[in-house]
Design an enzyme around this catalytic site. Structure first.
Site, PDB file in Angstrom:
ATOM      1  CB  CYS A  11      -3.694  10.932  12.164  1.00  0.00           C
ATOM      2  SG  CYS A  11      -2.310   9.913  12.536  1.00  0.00           S
TER       3      CYS A  11
ATOM      4  CE  LYS B 234      -1.627   1.584   3.965  1.00  0.00           C
ATOM      5  NZ  LYS B 234      -1.401   2.989   4.352  1.00  0.00           N
ATOM      6  CG  ASN B 235       2.478   2.723   3.557  1.00  0.00           C
ATOM      7  OD1 ASN B 235       1.301   3.066   3.401  1.00  0.00           O
ATOM      8  ND2 ASN B 235       3.003   2.477   4.741  1.00  0.00           N
TER       9      ASN B 235
ATOM     10  CG  ASP C  29       2.995   1.201   9.612  1.00  0.00           C
ATOM     11  OD1 ASP C  29       2.800   2.053  10.491  1.00  0.00           O
ATOM     12  OD2 ASP C  29       3.027   1.479   8.392  1.00  0.00           O
TER      13      ASP C  29
ATOM     14  NE  ARG D  16      -6.710   4.908   6.095  1.00  0.00           N
ATOM     15  CZ  ARG D  16      -6.170   6.010   6.580  1.00  0.00           C
ATOM     16  NH1 ARG D  16      -6.597   6.486   7.723  1.00  0.00           N
ATOM     17  NH2 ARG D  16      -5.221   6.629   5.943  1.00  0.00           N
TER      18      ARG D  16
ATOM     19  NE  ARG E 186       0.053  12.137   7.996  1.00  0.00           N
ATOM     20  CZ  ARG E 186       0.365  13.355   8.386  1.00  0.00           C
ATOM     21  NH1 ARG E 186      -0.546  14.113   8.944  1.00  0.00           N
ATOM     22  NH2 ARG E 186       1.584  13.822   8.241  1.00  0.00           N
TER      23      ARG E 186
ATOM     24  CB  ILE F 198       8.145   5.848  14.694  1.00  0.00           C
ATOM     25  CG1 ILE F 198       9.177   4.723  14.519  1.00  0.00           C
ATOM     26  CG2 ILE F 198       7.991   6.692  13.429  1.00  0.00           C
ATOM     27  CD1 ILE F 198      10.471   5.104  13.889  1.00  0.00           C
TER      28      ILE F 198
ATOM     29  NE  ARG G 266       1.649  10.090  10.577  1.00  0.00           N
ATOM     30  CZ  ARG G 266       1.177   9.041   9.917  1.00  0.00           C
ATOM     31  NH1 ARG G 266      -0.028   8.592  10.190  1.00  0.00           N
ATOM     32  NH2 ARG G 266       1.902   8.437   9.002  1.00  0.00           N
ATOM     33  N   PRO G 267       4.031  16.061  11.939  1.00  0.00           N
ATOM     34  CG  PRO G 267       6.095  16.606  12.890  1.00  0.00           C
ATOM     35  CD  PRO G 267       4.921  15.696  13.051  1.00  0.00           C
ATOM     36  CB  ILE G 268       4.448  17.840   6.555  1.00  0.00           C
ATOM     37  CG1 ILE G 268       3.637  19.125   6.671  1.00  0.00           C
ATOM     38  CG2 ILE G 268       3.546  16.644   6.584  1.00  0.00           C
ATOM     39  CD1 ILE G 268       2.969  19.464   5.368  1.00  0.00           C
ATOM     40  CG  ASP G 269       9.242  19.619  10.509  1.00  0.00           C
ATOM     41  OD1 ASP G 269       8.482  18.628  10.610  1.00  0.00           O
ATOM     42  OD2 ASP G 269      10.365  19.667  11.029  1.00  0.00           O
TER      43      ASP G 269
HETATM   44  C1  UD1 Z   1       5.030   6.398   6.629  1.00  0.00           C
HETATM   45  C2  UD1 Z   1       3.976   5.330   6.446  1.00  0.00           C
HETATM   46  C3  UD1 Z   1       3.419   4.898   7.782  1.00  0.00           C
HETATM   47  C4  UD1 Z   1       4.533   4.478   8.711  1.00  0.00           C
HETATM   48  C5  UD1 Z   1       5.632   5.546   8.793  1.00  0.00           C
HETATM   49  C6  UD1 Z   1       6.851   5.098   9.565  1.00  0.00           C
HETATM   50  C7  UD1 Z   1       3.027   5.863   4.294  1.00  0.00           C
HETATM   51  C8  UD1 Z   1       1.838   6.343   3.540  1.00  0.00           C
HETATM   52  N1  UD1 Z   1       2.909   5.859   5.614  1.00  0.00           N
HETATM   53  O1  UD1 Z   1       4.384   7.516   7.227  1.00  0.00           O
HETATM   54  O2  UD1 Z   1       2.508   3.834   7.573  1.00  0.00           O
HETATM   55  O3  UD1 Z   1       4.027   4.264  10.007  1.00  0.00           O
HETATM   56  O4  UD1 Z   1       6.076   5.896   7.459  1.00  0.00           O
HETATM   57  O5  UD1 Z   1       7.399   3.966   8.987  1.00  0.00           O
HETATM   58  O6  UD1 Z   1       4.021   5.453   3.730  1.00  0.00           O
HETATM   59  N2  UD1 Z   1       8.453  13.668  10.990  1.00  0.00           N
HETATM   60  C9  UD1 Z   1       8.785  14.977  11.286  1.00  0.00           C
HETATM   61  N3  UD1 Z   1       8.708  15.916  10.283  1.00  0.00           N
HETATM   62  C10 UD1 Z   1       8.342  15.592   9.013  1.00  0.00           C
HETATM   63  C11 UD1 Z   1       8.008  14.261   8.716  1.00  0.00           C
HETATM   64  C12 UD1 Z   1       8.086  13.310   9.726  1.00  0.00           C
HETATM   65  O7  UD1 Z   1       9.126  15.291  12.410  1.00  0.00           O
HETATM   66  O8  UD1 Z   1       8.306  16.487   8.153  1.00  0.00           O
HETATM   67  C13 UD1 Z   1       8.529  12.633  12.054  1.00  0.00           C
HETATM   68  C14 UD1 Z   1       7.158  11.993  12.339  1.00  0.00           C
HETATM   69  O9  UD1 Z   1       6.436  12.742  13.290  1.00  0.00           O
HETATM   70  C15 UD1 Z   1       7.587  10.653  12.889  1.00  0.00           C
HETATM   71  C16 UD1 Z   1       8.847  10.321  12.081  1.00  0.00           C
HETATM   72  O10 UD1 Z   1       9.311  11.559  11.561  1.00  0.00           O
HETATM   73  O11 UD1 Z   1       7.942  10.754  14.250  1.00  0.00           O
HETATM   74  C17 UD1 Z   1       8.653   9.340  10.973  1.00  0.00           C
HETATM   75  O12 UD1 Z   1       7.568   9.726  10.164  1.00  0.00           O
HETATM   76  P1  UD1 Z   1       7.512   9.417   8.604  1.00  0.00           P
HETATM   77  O13 UD1 Z   1       8.537   8.369   8.267  1.00  0.00           O
HETATM   78  O14 UD1 Z   1       7.538  10.690   7.857  1.00  0.00           O
HETATM   79  O15 UD1 Z   1       6.084   8.774   8.460  1.00  0.00           O
HETATM   80  P2  UD1 Z   1       5.093   8.930   7.243  1.00  0.00           P
HETATM   81  O16 UD1 Z   1       5.844   9.086   5.965  1.00  0.00           O
HETATM   82  O17 UD1 Z   1       4.057   9.942   7.595  1.00  0.00           O
END
Ligand code: UD1
Length: 431
Positions: free
Chosen positions: A117, A22-23, A306, A398, A93, A328, A122-125
């Protein structure tokens, strides 16, 4: 509302075939619009999140054909809108992958800002930091992320935290930037590699995916391709844990055993026997007294977050005290209260769950709080004495295709029901 009704206590036996990841699929679908040529994607999992992403692509003007549930043909030449609506982002997301894809191709994109969520903020910075480093102006206001650039130029980007999403999003934009980009401290997950392989099959120049330094030399255009998505390591691991919890014997087929190593090691520590084949893994737990162990979730190749709830469901039945540390996401133990309703003895202290194994679970009515926790509750239900009803299974749908059908194929007494009459009919049939 649909539910799973389960009569537990039966060991799972037989073979199950795993679908596409899926991912990986979610990111690959977004990347597919980066060319004006036609792209064919096979081994697509037919799950809700994937179908929402296809809706988002159609929503911006992409053409989508589905010759069968596991194949999609996408053409992004007629994209007329660079604005991805909140309607999609609130459901998945991962629709934010369209930000990297559209920014790369059109140098402009607008995507609704994803909210929080069930598993924590879940920041995207880091995604935005990457886009800015490539030369984009990024603005976050009125619930929208807007990114725009006259031109994107390669850059050296260090990710402060290992992030799958940021790695993939930056990778996509950098593919169509001018010059060389280096992403350091990149995520190494198999689906990052799959997305890079997909983009390379479209003419991108990406090296080092699967290591923590990815090097991308920008190209001016991408071309069409035919590509098959890798198998889903999380779906595979879920069936492996279901085999362990029910003391079954299951051959999990169509997998890449290397991707499952962290799961395999933990199952060995609990006393299960594992036999690896080229593209299958057999879990034998028929006479196993499950042993306790400790697990910490980490980025790949560490133990996947996961798989954390499913692992906890198994350890709840081990002969002793186990610990599960979630490193995580900050709030991924919400399901523990639901497991407790089935007799589990689990205490959580900040990001650690201390699990004192019990002899067995007892069936109860529980509710799936999110996708993987929902799968964990199904595993517990399969192992439990008596009937379990899992509500809110739309979360499970999902990410798991025909979950109940695959489990039925392994001998489980499980049924998807839409009302109490159907549930009662099932209970009478299997009693
Ligand atoms: C993806 C997976 C999700 C999985 C996760 C970790 C998809 C669609 N989803 O989520 O199923 O649980 O990887 O393997 O592929 N973070 C920041 N800033 C950012 C982005 C992330 O601080 O801009 C932090 C997050 O809060 C978290 C960590 O980094 O603590 C890892 O998150 P991330 O690997 O980005 O997870 P996703 O890509 O959202």
């Amino acid at each position: 509302m649909e539910q799973f009704v389960i009569k537990g206590g039966k060991p799972l036996h037989g073979e199950v075939a795993i679908g596409g990841a899926k991912n990986a699929a979610l990111a690959i679908l977004a990347a597919a619009v980066m060319t004006d040529d036609t792209v064919t994607i096979e081994n697509l999992p037919d799950v809700r999140d994937v179908n929402v992403m296809l809706g988002a692509i159609e929503g911006i003007g992409g053409r989508v054909k589905r010759p069968d549930p596991h194949t999609v043909i996408i053409n992004g030449s007629a994209i007329e809108s660079l604005n991805v609506d909140y309607e999609y982002i609130k459901k998945i997301r991962a629709s934010y992958y369209l930000l990297g894809a559209l920014l790369g191709k059109y140098k402009k994109a607008e995507v609704a800002l994803p909210g929080g969520c069930a598993i924590g903020s879940r920041p995207i910075d880091l995604h935005l930091k990457g886009f800015r480093a490539l030369g984009a102006d990024v603005d976050v206001s009125y619930g929208l992320i807007s990114a725009e650039a006259d031109r994107l130029t390669g850059a050296h980007i260090y990710l402060d935290k290992v992030s799958v999403g940021a790695t993939i999003n930056i990778l996509m934009a950098a593919t169509l930037a001018e010059g060389r980009t280096v992403i350091e401290n990149a995520a190494k997950e198999p689906h990052v590699v799959d997305v890079a392989n997909f983009l390379n099959s479209m003419g991108a120049d990406i090296r080092g995916a699967g290591t923590d330094v990815i090097r991308i030399t920008g190209v001016t255009r991408l071309h069409g391709t035919e590509y098959s998505v890798i198998p889903d390591q999380i779906e595979a691991g879920t069936f492996m844990f279901a085999a362990a919890a029910t003391h079954g014997d299951v051959l999990v087929k169509n997998v890449i055993p290397k991707h499952l190593e962290a799961t395999t090691v933990k199952l060995l520590e609990t006393g299960c026997e594992i036999v690896e084949f080229d593209d299958a893994v057999r879990v034998i737990a028929t006479n196993t007294v499950l042993r306790p162990t400790s697990v910490t979730t980490l980025p790949y190749p560490g133990f996947p977050t996961d798989m954390q709830p499913q692992m906890t469901a198994v350890l709840g039945l081990a002969d002793g005290v186990s610990t599960v540390t979630e490193s995580i996401f900050e709030n991924r133990f919400k399901y523990v209260d639901e497991l407790a309703r089935m007799g589990a003895n689990i205490k959580t202290e900040s990001n650690i769950a201390i699990i004192t194994g019990v002899q067995g679970y007892t069936g109860a009515r529980v509710s799936a709080p999110d996708l993987r926790a929902g799968a964990a509750l199904v595993i517990a239900g399969l192992a439990a004495d008596g009937f379990t009803t899992v509500d809110d299974i739309h979360y499970i749908q999902r990410g798991y295709e025909n979950f109940e059908v695959k489990l039925q194929g392994l001998g489980a007494d499980i049924e998807k029901t839409s009302d109490e009459r159907e549930a009662q009919k099932f209970r009478l049939r299997v009693s």
